[in-house]
Enzyme design. Sequence first.
Site, PDB file in Angstrom:
ATOM      1  N   CYS A  36      -2.941   1.882 -10.324  1.00  0.00           N
ATOM      2  CA  CYS A  36      -1.859   1.867  -9.324  1.00  0.00           C
ATOM      3  C   CYS A  36      -1.091   3.181  -9.323  1.00  0.00           C
ATOM      4  CB  CYS A  36      -0.894   0.703  -9.537  1.00  0.00           C
ATOM      5  SG  CYS A  36      -1.654  -0.899  -9.391  1.00  0.00           S
ATOM      6  N   ASP A  93      12.269   3.295 -13.577  1.00  0.00           N
ATOM      7  CA  ASP A  93      11.252   2.252 -13.646  1.00  0.00           C
ATOM      8  C   ASP A  93      10.940   2.052 -15.131  1.00  0.00           C
ATOM      9  OD1 ASP A  93       8.870   0.889 -13.938  1.00  0.00           O
ATOM     10  OD2 ASP A  93       7.804   1.984 -12.361  1.00  0.00           O
ATOM     11  N   LYS A 145       5.257  -7.920 -19.353  1.00  0.00           N
ATOM     12  CA  LYS A 145       4.797  -6.793 -20.176  1.00  0.00           C
ATOM     13  C   LYS A 145       5.521  -6.763 -21.512  1.00  0.00           C
ATOM     14  CE  LYS A 145       3.974  -3.962 -16.061  1.00  0.00           C
ATOM     15  NZ  LYS A 145       2.524  -3.880 -15.895  1.00  0.00           N
ATOM     16  N   GLN A 203       7.278   0.216 -18.440  1.00  0.00           N
ATOM     17  CA  GLN A 203       6.604   0.599 -19.688  1.00  0.00           C
ATOM     18  C   GLN A 203       7.595   1.161 -20.705  1.00  0.00           C
ATOM     19  OE1 GLN A 203       3.535  -0.261 -20.038  1.00  0.00           O
ATOM     20  NE2 GLN A 203       2.924  -0.569 -17.919  1.00  0.00           N
TER      21      GLN A 203
END
Length: 406
Positions: free
Chosen positions: A365, A201, A227, A204
């Site tokens: 989250c 993932d 993002k 970030q």
Amino acid sequence: PADIDFDQIRSDFPVLQEEVRGKPLVYLDNAASSQMPTPVADRIDHYHRHEHANVHRGIHHLSQKATDAYEATRKKIRSFINAEHLHEVIYTTGTTDGINLVAHSFGEQFLSEGDEIIVSEIEHHANIVPWQIAAQKHGANVRVIPVNDAGELIWDEFLKLINERTAIIAVAQVSNALGTVHPVKRIIREAHKHDIPVLVDGAQGVPHSLVDVQDLDADFYAFSSHKMCGPTGFGILYGKEKYLEKMPPYRSGGDMIDKVAFEGTTFNDLPHKFEAGTPPIVAGIGLGAAVDYLTDIGMENIAAHEQQLLDYATEQLLSIDGLRIIGTAQEKASVISFVFDDIHATDIGTILDQQGIAIRTGHHCAQPAMRRYNIPGTARASLSFYNNKQDINRLVEGVKEAKGFF
Ligand code: PMP
């Protein structure tokens, strides 16, 4: 980052020149969504005014132009993350969509009764729930790598979880809740010893560092446009050809087909097999402009600048009496989560907002991560390359003021 003038870069972001509640905006909610620089906004505006048509469908000039612009983003992304093949770059609507695609389609093809999916204890819900649903559907189980008090994966516990039933490992590159940088390269190397694929993932990861999916040897890598200075509604799933080829379509309809008949339908080649219907065309083109923008600055420069700011912010915040940072990993990126034992995070956020300072409060989250530290939530300041020391100073002053209230 000696030769990059990060103060000058701020003028590319009109919102940073604006006031919120009568004070200059300090934007420290970049992990939720980054701001958009003028070149990206201009590109989007130009498309809407002069270039709009549906893609992949028309032989007319405008449609071809829109298709070329939309497909140009795929090439930019391919080189931005160093994918081996262009068709390994799948357009999605974001990280959540990309992980759902893999959980569903990989699940259909590769998951069976008793299989195990490994995730970490501090994942975003987007990297937990799709796996739970896939596991339920196929009779598999989700296993969890615990973290230590600092928010780092406990390596020995990870090794213990790997076994012949492990079907896939899904882990964030950087935790949005704590800022931990997971050792994804090392995780992947270990997993591949056992032929286990790994989904990273990268929501970030990509905005804050130079990512090379071949160097990582990631099997899947998902991230979001919004993002990384691009618009909302768009994202990328990188996947290795050897898996994508074998995985069935996720969503179906126009564009993802080869031939449709009532007797049966065949599917398009990669990447289009996974791209059904009219896509968010302008968002894809906007992401292309964002990639150009970030590439011009240089991801290594961005990472170095943000690391300096993170160190400064950590040191300054820790000077506040009673403030506790949740997530003290050796390796961190762009996120500082903090709490006070006697002040609710929401109250901190509300008082900061009155001073024009935007942070996020709550569970981010990542409820299991909060449970690990026995807290309902944190106040989270998250950085971008357009933040500066003055932003951090305002944050620290603001937190001190909030503390004075209680
Ligand atoms: N994973 C991580 C680590 C994230 O930070 C986020 C966004 N907060 C997501 C997944 C989900 O991204 P999106 O909402 O853009 O799909």
